[in-house]
Design a protein around this motif. Structure first.
Motif, PDB file in Angstrom:
ATOM      1  N   LEU A  63       0.814  -1.215   0.000  1.00  0.00           N
ATOM      2  CA  LEU A  63       0.000   0.000   0.000  1.00  0.00           C
ATOM      3  C   LEU A  63       0.849   1.268   0.000  1.00  0.00           C
ATOM      4  CD1 LEU A  63      -2.691  -0.796   2.715  1.00  0.00           C
ATOM      5  CD2 LEU A  63      -3.074  -0.572   0.275  1.00  0.00           C
ATOM      6  N   LEU A  64       1.987   1.186   0.668  1.00  0.00           N
ATOM      7  CA  LEU A  64       2.800   2.396   0.841  1.00  0.00           C
ATOM      8  C   LEU A  64       3.533   2.801  -0.439  1.00  0.00           C
ATOM      9  CD1 LEU A  64       4.121   1.743   4.444  1.00  0.00           C
ATOM     10  CD2 LEU A  64       2.567   3.568   3.760  1.00  0.00           C
ATOM     11  N   ARG A  65       3.547   1.918  -1.419  1.00  0.00           N
ATOM     12  CA  ARG A  65       4.125   2.228  -2.737  1.00  0.00           C
ATOM     13  C   ARG A  65       5.484   2.897  -2.628  1.00  0.00           C
ATOM     14  NH1 ARG A  65       0.000   1.729  -6.448  1.00  0.00           N
ATOM     15  NH2 ARG A  65      -2.033   1.590  -5.483  1.00  0.00           N
ATOM     16  N   CYS A  66       6.461   2.116  -2.257  1.00  0.00           N
ATOM     17  CA  CYS A  66       7.799   2.677  -2.049  1.00  0.00           C
ATOM     18  C   CYS A  66       8.836   1.566  -2.220  1.00  0.00           C
ATOM     19  CB  CYS A  66       7.870   3.260  -0.646  1.00  0.00           C
ATOM     20  SG  CYS A  66       7.611   2.024   0.625  1.00  0.00           S
ATOM     21  N   PRO A  67      10.124   1.920  -2.196  1.00  0.00           N
ATOM     22  CA  PRO A  67      11.146   0.880  -2.242  1.00  0.00           C
ATOM     23  C   PRO A  67      11.122   0.056  -0.951  1.00  0.00           C
ATOM     24  CG  PRO A  67      12.070   3.039  -2.774  1.00  0.00           C
ATOM     25  CD  PRO A  67      10.706   3.279  -2.237  1.00  0.00           C
TER      26      PRO A  67
ATOM     27  N   ASP B  56      12.552  -5.085  -2.963  1.00  0.00           N
ATOM     28  CA  ASP B  56      11.576  -4.895  -4.026  1.00  0.00           C
ATOM     29  C   ASP B  56      11.198  -3.421  -4.101  1.00  0.00           C
ATOM     30  OD1 ASP B  56       9.752  -5.510  -6.050  1.00  0.00           O
ATOM     31  OD2 ASP B  56       9.085  -7.312  -5.022  1.00  0.00           O
ATOM     32  N   ASP B  57      10.259  -3.104  -4.970  1.00  0.00           N
ATOM     33  CA  ASP B  57       9.753  -1.744  -5.070  1.00  0.00           C
ATOM     34  C   ASP B  57       8.281  -1.828  -5.453  1.00  0.00           C
ATOM     35  OD1 ASP B  57       9.148   0.899  -5.711  1.00  0.00           O
ATOM     36  OD2 ASP B  57      11.186   1.305  -6.399  1.00  0.00           O
ATOM     37  N   THR B  58       7.431  -1.246  -4.615  1.00  0.00           N
ATOM     38  CA  THR B  58       5.988  -1.362  -4.882  1.00  0.00           C
ATOM     39  C   THR B  58       5.408  -0.081  -5.476  1.00  0.00           C
ATOM     40  OG1 THR B  58       5.562  -0.718  -2.589  1.00  0.00           O
ATOM     41  CG2 THR B  58       5.544  -3.073  -3.076  1.00  0.00           C
ATOM     42  N   THR B  59       6.285   0.837  -5.885  1.00  0.00           N
ATOM     43  CA  THR B  59       5.811   2.131  -6.371  1.00  0.00           C
ATOM     44  C   THR B  59       4.787   2.002  -7.505  1.00  0.00           C
ATOM     45  OG1 THR B  59       8.003   2.959  -5.857  1.00  0.00           O
ATOM     46  CG2 THR B  59       6.586   4.430  -7.115  1.00  0.00           C
ATOM     47  N   THR B  60       5.059   1.102  -8.421  1.00  0.00           N
ATOM     48  CA  THR B  60       4.151   0.997  -9.569  1.00  0.00           C
ATOM     49  C   THR B  60       3.300  -0.271  -9.522  1.00  0.00           C
ATOM     50  OG1 THR B  60       5.899  -0.077 -10.828  1.00  0.00           O
ATOM     51  CG2 THR B  60       5.679   2.310 -11.100  1.00  0.00           C
ATOM     52  N   LEU B  61       3.277  -0.892  -8.369  1.00  0.00           N
ATOM     53  CA  LEU B  61       2.498  -2.137  -8.241  1.00  0.00           C
ATOM     54  C   LEU B  61       1.010  -1.851  -8.416  1.00  0.00           C
ATOM     55  CD1 LEU B  61       2.628  -5.203  -7.377  1.00  0.00           C
ATOM     56  CD2 LEU B  61       2.131  -4.387  -5.078  1.00  0.00           C
ATOM     57  N   ARG B  62       0.387  -2.610  -9.299  1.00  0.00           N
ATOM     58  CA  ARG B  62      -1.041  -2.404  -9.523  1.00  0.00           C
ATOM     59  C   ARG B  62      -1.847  -3.144  -8.469  1.00  0.00           C
ATOM     60  NH1 ARG B  62      -3.557  -0.665 -13.933  1.00  0.00           N
ATOM     61  NH2 ARG B  62      -5.125  -2.277 -13.683  1.00  0.00           N
ATOM     62  N   ARG B  63      -2.994  -2.576  -8.195  1.00  0.00           N
ATOM     63  CA  ARG B  63      -3.856  -3.141  -7.168  1.00  0.00           C
ATOM     64  C   ARG B  63      -4.216  -4.601  -7.458  1.00  0.00           C
ATOM     65  NH1 ARG B  63      -7.387  -1.324  -3.233  1.00  0.00           N
ATOM     66  NH2 ARG B  63      -9.195  -2.664  -3.205  1.00  0.00           N
ATOM     67  N   CYS B  64      -4.457  -4.877  -8.735  1.00  0.00           N
ATOM     68  CA  CYS B  64      -4.879  -6.228  -9.069  1.00  0.00           C
ATOM     69  C   CYS B  64      -3.723  -7.233  -8.941  1.00  0.00           C
ATOM     70  CB  CYS B  64      -5.485  -6.269 -10.475  1.00  0.00           C
ATOM     71  SG  CYS B  64      -4.382  -5.586 -11.716  1.00  0.00           S
ATOM     72  N   ASP B  65      -2.494  -6.726  -8.911  1.00  0.00           N
ATOM     73  CA  ASP B  65      -1.344  -7.633  -8.783  1.00  0.00           C
ATOM     74  C   ASP B  65      -0.887  -7.784  -7.338  1.00  0.00           C
ATOM     75  OD1 ASP B  65      -1.274  -7.852 -11.543  1.00  0.00           O
ATOM     76  OD2 ASP B  65       0.053  -6.111 -11.763  1.00  0.00           O
ATOM     77  N   ARG B  66      -1.584  -7.091  -6.468  1.00  0.00           N
ATOM     78  CA  ARG B  66      -1.123  -7.013  -5.092  1.00  0.00           C
ATOM     79  C   ARG B  66      -1.116  -8.363  -4.376  1.00  0.00           C
ATOM     80  NH1 ARG B  66      -4.261  -2.476  -2.449  1.00  0.00           N
ATOM     81  NH2 ARG B  66      -3.055  -1.004  -3.664  1.00  0.00           N
TER      82      ARG B  66
END
Lengths: 87, 317
Positions: B241-245, B266-276
């Protein structure tokens, strides 16, 4: 609550939570957002909180704020944004 | 699988059961009389603790039986001696914490790779989440953050966790520690606070090897050292949720001093909700692999002295 803000918030909820089958008209401003109503869960609440911070600079106080109440319905959410927005 | 905070085996009930007064005496000895008298006293305390506390002793024995083959290639030959060494390492780590926060500069080393990684993480200004575990000694990392003005660390802690120890540190240390956010539950208010820290280029420390206290906390059983153990989903959901490194961080003690390991996870900055959902599963698996590797290399610095695998509710393991 202004109509513009209402629509803005509806769109924010839809975009943030990627509610693909929901349109702004589907969200009843008085209906509960969580569990019943839109059927959002606690993870969605976190996400919504982060979106409020990003869009309006809203801060919540873990001690004194009753998040449950602020997030009860779209109307409650709009009241929160009107009272606390910094951007 | 859900574990209750009321169940006697839950970590929150067992951890840090050393009495405050006893620890104060130890701190006093360390400060006033020096290292050698302190080590002798610590030896007695550890033997006493080992003999009188059967629950952590059994947890330690169970853990060592699992990890030793991975570490040394064979089962523990002297289980009681190894158990004592395990407890000793824990006692040592508590006092390293006191030292680190008392202004004694700890001997910290980072490999070239870890240092480069840390420098670039700080320089990027994007902040991030640092996943940690209860292996090694994180307070040393706090000392590291104290030594750099541009490294701001916020530690997320279970409210229950280590309160006694923090009380002790408050009274007897000189340094400010990292900022600690105590939580029993992650609320939108907490998430907002954490996001603010990260947006400002700060780092949030989250331990991902302790299951939540609340009944409805989600956990997932993953294969760890030969049997499945419950791991919390919360830290990973939060990280997504925090979309960060995202980084992993540990601080392990070896002959040379304290070795800090800091790696990109990892890095969740561009992680899409459906891929979460898929990301969380994958990230949890990779976290457990990282943890396994840490245990393999530093088996005695694992400080989860409770029934980590929750074998009591399993018929076979």
């Amino acid at each position: 609550m202004t109509h513009a803000l209402e629509l803005e918030l509806k769109q924010m909820i839809i975009d943030t939570l990627e509610l693909e089958d929901v349109t702004p008209e589907d969200i009843d401003p008085d209906a509960p957002l969580f569990v019943e109503g839109l059927g959002l869960d606690s993870i969605d609440a976190l996400e919504l909180g982060l979106a409020l911070q990003k869009h309006y600079g809203i801060k919540l106080d873990a001690e004194s704020d009753d998040t449950r109440q602020h997030f009860a319905s779209l109307n409650h959410l709009a009241a929160l944004v009107e009272a606390r927005r910094v951007k | 699988m859900k574990a209750s905070a009321r169940s006697p085996q839950h970590w929150a009930r067992i951890q840090e059961s050393g009495t405050l007064i006893g620890m104060r005496i130890m701190v006093w000895i360390r400060r006033r009389l020096g290292r050698l008298p302190f080590r002798i006293m610590l030896g007695f305390v550890i033997v006493y603790y080992y003999c009188s506390h059967s629950l952590p002793r059994r947890a330690s024995r169970d853990y060592l039986a699992r990890v030793w083959p991975v570490h040394a290639g064979h089962a523990p030959r002297w289980p009681a001696w190894l158990g004592l060494r395990h407890f000793w390492a824990f006692g040592q780590s508590l006092m390293d914490k006191v030292d680190a926060w008392s202004g004694v500069t700890p001997d910290i080393s980072l490999s070239a790779e870890d240092r480069a990684c840390l420098d670039s993480a700080i320089r990027s200004g994007r902040g991030g989440v640092m996943l940690v575990s209860h292996i090694g000694n994180l307070e040393i990392c706090s000392a590291l953050s104290d030594s750099r003005d541009d490294f701001h660390v916020t530690q997320l802690m279970h409210t229950h966790n280590a309160r006694k120890f923090n009380q002790l540190l408050d009274r007897s240390t000189l340094r400010r520690g990292p900022e600690i956010i105590e939580v029993s539950d992650i609320t939108p208010a907490t998430a907002i606070r954490l996001a603010e820290r990260i947006n400002a280029g700060g780092f949030v420390v989250i331990a991902a090897d302790r299951i939540p206290l609340s009944e409805d906390g989600r956990t997932r059983r993953l294969d760890f050292l030969g049997a499945t153990a419950p791991f919390p989903e919360g830290p990973f959901r939060l990280a997504s949720l925090l979309r960060c490194p995202i980084y992993t961080l540990s601080c392990l003690r070896d002959e040379q001093g304290h070795r800090v390991e800091f790696r990109v996870f990892d890095d969740t900055t561009t992680l899409r909700r459906c891929d979460r959902e898929a990301w969380c599963s994958d990230a949890m698996q990779r976290y457990v692999e990282w943890l396994t590797d840490q245990c393999r290399r530093y088996p005695l610095q694992w400080f989860n002295f409770f029934d980590f695998w929750h074998c009591h509710d399993r018929t076979v393991y």
